[in-house]
Design an enzyme around this catalytic site. Structure first.
Site, PDB file in Angstrom:
ATOM      1  N   LYS A 134       0.917  -1.107  -0.147  1.00 34.33           N
ATOM      2  CA  LYS A 134       0.001   0.145   0.169  1.00 34.33           C
ATOM      3  C   LYS A 134       0.925   1.270   0.038  1.00 34.33           C
ATOM      4  O   LYS A 134       1.888   1.340   0.881  1.00 34.33           O
ATOM      5  CB  LYS A 134      -0.796  -0.118   1.306  1.00 34.33           C
ATOM      6  CG  LYS A 134      -2.006   0.980   1.407  1.00 34.33           C
ATOM      7  CD  LYS A 134      -2.758   0.911   2.429  1.00 34.33           C
ATOM      8  CE  LYS A 134      -3.972   1.978   2.860  1.00 34.33           C
ATOM      9  NZ  LYS A 134      -4.783   1.602   4.114  1.00 34.33           N
TER      10      LYS A 134
ATOM     11  N   SER B 132      -9.421   1.714   3.122  1.00 35.52           N
ATOM     12  CA  SER B 132      -8.607   2.437   2.345  1.00 35.52           C
ATOM     13  C   SER B 132      -7.539   1.440   1.498  1.00 35.52           C
ATOM     14  O   SER B 132      -6.845   1.971   0.491  1.00 35.52           O
ATOM     15  CB  SER B 132      -7.792   3.560   2.758  1.00 35.52           C
ATOM     16  OG  SER B 132      -7.002   2.901   4.281  1.00 35.52           O
TER      17      SER B 132
ATOM     18  N   SER C 293      -9.704  -0.919   7.406  1.00 33.02           N
ATOM     19  CA  SER C 293      -9.200  -0.846   6.147  1.00 33.02           C
ATOM     20  C   SER C 293      -8.319  -2.017   5.859  1.00 33.02           C
ATOM     21  O   SER C 293      -7.888  -2.117   4.465  1.00 33.02           O
ATOM     22  CB  SER C 293      -8.167   0.479   5.696  1.00 33.02           C
ATOM     23  OG  SER C 293      -8.924   1.570   6.049  1.00 33.02           O
TER      24      SER C 293
END
Length: 602
Positions: free
Chosen positions: A77, A151, A175
């Site tokens: 990420k 996210s 998330s």
């Protein structure tokens, strides 16, 4: 050929059969080029760099599966640092280029994993839906009209679509779990502090977690064990204190009728009911519990003073670059400007009051089983109502880090429309390992496959076994033996000696010239009929093992060493070219005998 979903068991079997990391990377490159979702990556690693990384791994550790994650492709990420790749947090104006890997990425790479790119996210990790990024909105792998969850949106899609075997996300409000549910994956959300956040951009620094998306629970646990471990550079890092759950008579708390809320989504509600029945069939006692104090704690994360932590993370940048923020993200973060220190303390007091109320519920249930998300939405619906709909997605996730819990999200099946749902098992801090067998059993019982492959069978070769100590065995042959100059590299990080033994007969030992301290070179020569060589088997943390691998000087490396009982354990081996002209000491039976014979200082 690689399977559609890159689980660790299948990858390792392929490597054992002759596939190389370079072959696997070529397949990843081809799949990435064929992907129909342009919003997955912010920065993909270029093809030639991927090939170079695979070749470098094969040179460093030439024997198949000789490292815990040998040749395993993974994604990161883009709010977690990876050296050589920009970090943006989905805000181009925020971009910087880190000189070093984050602690977790460094450990994974040392264990043999190969990073394939930095993935898209809700900007500054603020959101649960995946639409708040200037780089586009990654979509559910099952229906491009639907959100992927955020996210950690791109990270989930890389695994679910077969581009990576696992991916790192982060989790403040859910998330690391919601995207797993929307893409038929496992989401490992560790106890806060178990995985260090050094090198990760904080959202709410006091409650953030780095998380893992994987095809199976056993994969996620194995990867977590490589990545975890105390890091003094992270002020919120913690030393693990493993906690147990009952092996039999497990009490699983489920939502009482008054606290059930699915926002009209009967299909997700039905999937939750089916998961409850699977838990019952596994022998658990089902106990309705009062979710109200957990729900009230969850509300504090966005409606209370904790939103000020999001402002603290980006306050200086926001002051000069407000126009570069996603409008919804900016609205949430700027909403913290009016918060006072008094409100912060009152929020903390309220959280502790609610924590005390939840303790009464933990007296009746060992584990909570909750919907991961109560429903899902199309991208169009989310863009039209971004705050309200996003808030609904966190109804059953927002409390988990605030109340210091471990959680594992697993698939729960598919609704009639073909969109998946998920459930999450949750328990108090440091039950990470204890939760895994239940999560694994629920995933298998759901028969929902792995990621985009709904028919995939979860490998039976890698079931989750409770009681694993999480340590990595290693064979040492020279300067790391007990009493030798480098033995402290084992003892200082808490390693323990398991046994002294001998190698199989077909190993030879040489004195490597010009090494300080003096070191031997262990070579395997099939057909050589010796007596075996004295070695020791130690167990060390995954972190210590990663440091070994990272710091081993050429011509030494790590490979599988066959012992006299036939077992194979990773250990120190030597490149064949280095023994040309070197003195052979095989006849002495081991390095200790040579040191004694030569009177070399120990």
């Amino acid at each position: 050929m690689l399977p559609t979903i890159l689980d660790l068991s299948s990858l390792r079997a392929a490597y054992q059969s002759g596939l190389t990391p370079l072959d696997a990377i070529e397949e990843v490159i081809a799949r990435r080029a064929a992907s129909k979702d342009p919003a997955i990556f912010i920065t993909p690693v270029p093809d030639e760099q991927l090939r170079a990384a695979a070749k470098a791994l094969m040179a460093r550790a030439p024997e198949a599966n000789s490292l815990p994650l040998w040749g395993v492709p993974f994604a990161v990420k883009d709010n977690i640092d990876a050296a050589g790749l920009p970090t943006t947090a989905a805000c181009p104006a925020y971009e910087y280029r880190p000189e070093a890997d984050s602690t977790v990425v460094a450990r994974l790479k040392a264990a043999g994993a190969i990073i394939i790119g930095k993935t898209n996210l809700d900007q500054f990790a603020t959101g649960l839906n995946g639409t708040r990024s200037p780089y586009g909105a990654p979509r559910s792998v099952f229906d491009a009209a639907y959100i992927s969850g955020g996210s950690s949106s791109g990270s989930a899609v890389t695994v679910a679509s077969g581009l990576a075997a696992f991916a790192l996300g982060t989790d403040t409000a859910g998330s690391g779990r919601v995207p797993a549910a929307f893409n038929n994956l496992v989401g490992i959300k560790p106890t806060p502090g178990l995985l260090p956040n050094t090198g990760a951009i904080p959202a709410c620094k006091s409650v953030d977690c780095i998380t893992i998306f994987a095809a199976t629970v056993s994969d996620g646990v194995a990867i977590r064990k490589v990545a975890e471990g105390f890091d003094a550079a992270d002020p919120f890092s913690r030393r693990a204190k493993p906690a147990n759950l009952p092996v039999s008579g497990l009490r699983i708390g489920v939502l009482a009728d008054a606290e059930r809320e699915f926002f009209g989504d009967k299909e997700v509600e039905a999937l939750y009911d089916q998961a409850i029945e699977r838990a019952r069939a596994l022998g658990a006692t089902i106990v309705p519990f009062d979710y109200a104090p957990f729900r009230e704690a969850a509300a504090l994360l966005y409606d209370g003073p904790w939103v000020a932590e999001r402002l603290a993370a980006v306050e200086t940048f926001l002051a000069t670059n407000a126009a570069d923020f996603d409008p919804t993200v900016r609205g949430i973060i700027e909403g913290a400007k009016g918060k006072t220190a008094v409100e912060a303390f009152n929020g903390r007091y309220r959280l502790e009051e609610l924590r005390r109320k939840t303790e009464a519920e933990w007296e009746t249930a060992d584990v909570l089983l909750l919907p991961t998300a109560p429903t899902t939405y199309t991208v169009a619906d989310m863009l039209a109502n971004p705050v309200v709909l996003n808030g609904r997605l966190g109804r059953y996730t927002n409390f988990v880090n605030l109340l210091d819990c471990a959680a594992i999200a697993v698939p729960a099946g598919f609704g009639k429309g073909g969109v998946p749902g998920g459930v999450t098992v949750i328990a108090p801090a440091f039950t990470d390992d204890a939760l895994a067998p239940l999560a694994d059993a629920l995933h298998r019982a759901a028969s929902s496959g792995m990621g985009i492959d709904r028919q995939a069978a979860i490998p039976e070769a890698s079931p989750v076994v409770p009681g694993d100590d999480g340590l990595v065995p290693i064979v040492v042959v020279g300067a790391h033996l007990t009493g030798m100059p480098l033995n402290h590299e084992l003892t200082r990080p808490g390693g323990r000696r398991i046994k002294s033994c001998r190698t199989a007969p077909d190993y030879r030992l040489f004195v490597l010239p010009d090494t300080v301290p003096p070191k031997p070179g262990l070579i395997r020569e099939p057909g050589f009929d010796g007596k075996g060589l004295e070695v020791e088997v130690w167990k060390v943390t995954a972190e210590a093992f990663g440091r070994f691998v990272q710091n081993i000087p050429a011509p030494l490396g790590i490979g599988k060493v066959t012992l006299d009982d036939g077992s194979q354990i990773s250990g120190f081996l030597c490149e064949a070219h280095a023994i040309e002209g070197a003195r052979e000491i095989t006849e002495l039976g081991g390095w200790r005998a040579y040191v004694t014979d030569q009177r070399i200082p120990k």
